[in-house]
Design a protein around this motif. Structure first.
Motif: not given
Length: 487
Positions: A2-19, A52-57
């Motif tokens: 869960f902590p790893i999943r939470g970390d990934m969600l908090r950088v989701m915009p950067e992951l999508i842009w790079c992906g 960006a709504l995910w890390p904001a929430a």
């Protein structure tokens, strides 16, 4: 897990842009349709922005505290994502006209966007450096993307060489700050003595490094040449996205660390004055529209620094006192980014193949030849000037008000003087468009048709400029909630 999943969600915009940047490069050998790549890049930029709504929430930190997800980072993710989405829309016709490769351009743009996102979220200096370099390296290549143009190559080389010096200052500053505090985490510097000379020197070098990125005098010498030589959609990106991200990092550093002392107040005071005069006086003598707007960008960085001086002065009285000046910076960055993007998009279209039509004379009679484009450019110029019913009016008004409330009367007077100086070159271009007759060659040529995507970008930028000029309170209410000084 869960902590790893939470970390990934908090950088989701950067992951999508790079992906999506990687996807664009993978599809490059197999697809030749420009609309496919434009659509893919647009989908990637919009998805990254919405995510960006995910890390904001969720809120909180990620990866051991190096990334901070909060309302502040959410605001800048939205701003940067909106800018990049509009740049992608406007760049398609330009790339086709100049016969430049689509996939690499859009991939580099998305990689640069990811770096900007990291800058806005970084809570640790080495992480901020990684974001800065990810954005900068992509930008160096984008500046020289017209490889058959000597000006574009010169632009890329100057940007790279001077950017390398700025990076060295930034890194050395990080080393000194670590030596003074024993940490590179901003949150762990709260107990460090703000009077430490080593800490002051470290932050001074960091300020120099970031001052280059936001075109602060006397580190602005690269701006006119780079803005002129780079492809105009890239110039539109440079003038808004990276500048906003670098200012975000400056705010996060100087609002999270006890560095808001008289020392930093006077540093921002002097830099604001130098930058305003360097930009406006340089723009007065320009006959090239891109160079004029480049010097204008320098001047507007000076206006933002006026609010920085107010923040550092008022922060000594508490978070509540500094909140209006803090909000003024964020509102100004939003209004400025949209206006500059719109102005450079119009310049991109009128430049023609090879960007040969960039002088003031090329805009003579534009009001009669192409009334919609002339009206849009006139609106953007009036917003940059700070006239009512435009977002730029409230942007300057709130900064001026913050300076007066901080009892920085001389700084407010100098800002007013610079606004008057700026009126000359903004109004000069409007006069040329509406009160000068075009040359015989220009008058006999058919009006230039603007592609649908370019018209969409101009409509969004113009409508936003008027909307924020009429209803600024909604944005101000939101940006006041992002106040780092209250943490």
């Amino acid at each position: 897990m869960f902590p790893i999943r939470g970390d990934m969600l908090r950088v989701m915009p950067e992951l999508i842009w790079c992906g999506f940047g990687v996807l664009l490069m993978l599809f490059q050998p197999f697809v030749r349709n420009r609309h496919f790549f434009t659509t893919l890049a647009l989908v990637g930029s919009l998805l990254g922005t919405l995510s960006a709504l995910w890390p904001a929430a969720l809120g909180g930190t990620a990866f051991g505290g190096i990334i901070q997800a909060d309302a502040f980072s959410f605001f800048f993710h939205l701003l940067i994502g909106l800018v990049v989405s509009l740049v992608v829309l406007a760049a398609g016709p330009y790339l086709e006209r100049e016969r430049l490769a689509f996939p690499e351009f859009f991939a580099l743009t998305l990689f640069a966007t990811a770096g900007m996102g990291v800058l806005a979220s970084a809570q640790e200096l080495v992480t901020a450096f990684i974001g800065l370099e990810l954005s900068s390296i992509s930008s160096y290549v984008l500046a020289g993307y017209r490889r058959d143009s000597l000006k574009s190559s010169e632009s890329s080389l100057k940007y790279f060489l001077l950017g390398s010096f700025a990076t060295a200052f930034f890194l050395y500053g990080i080393a000194l700050v670590y030596g003074a505090t024993g940490s590179t985490f901003l949150s762990r510097m709260a107990d460090a003595g703000a009077s430490s000379n080593l800490l002051k020197l470290g932050f001074s070098l960091i300020l120099i490094g970031l001052g280059f990125k936001v075109a602060v005098a006397p580190f602005q010498i690269w701006t006119p040449d780079v803005y002129e030589g780079a492809p105009t959609p890239v110039t539109a990106l440079f003038s808004s996205g990276p500048k906003a991200a670098a200012f975000a990092l400056l705010l996060r550093i100087f609002a999270s660390v006890p560095a808001a002392t008289q020392f930093w107040f006077w540093a921002f005071w002097v830099l604001a004055v130098l930058t305003m005069f360097a930009g406006n006086l340089g723009a007065l003598v320009q006959t090239n529209v891109k160079r004029m707007l480049a010097y204008s960008s320098i001047a507007h960085a000076g206006y933002i620094l006026v609010a920085f001086a107010s923040v550092t002065f008022l922060a000594q009285e508490g978070a509540a006192a500094a909140a209006p000046a803090y909000a003024a910076i964020l509102f100004y960055l939003l209004s400025y980014a949209l206006v500059k993007l719109g102005a450079f998009t119009i310049v991109s279209q009128f430049g023609g193949e090879g960007e040969k039509h960039l002088s003031l004379d090329d805009y003579a009679g534009l009001g009669q030849r192409q009334p919609f484009a002339a009206a849009a450019l006139g609106l953007f110029l009036l917003s940059l000037l700070g006239l009512p019913v435009t977002a730029g009016f409230f942007g300057k008004f709130y900064i001026f008000k913050a300076a007066v409330n901080s009892h920085l009367i001389w700084l407010a007077i100098l800002m007013a003087v610079n606004s008057v100086i700026g009126a000359y070159y903004y109004l000069r271009l409007i006069v040329v468009m509406y009160m000068r007759e075009p040359s015989a060659e220009t008058a006999s040529s058919a009006p230039m048709r603007f592609p649908l995507t370019v018209n969409l970008v101009l409509t969004i930028a113009a409508a936003s400029t008027v909307y924020f000029g009429l209803f600024p309170n909604q944005v101000l209410h939101f940006v006041l909630q992002t106040n780092l000084l209250g943490h």
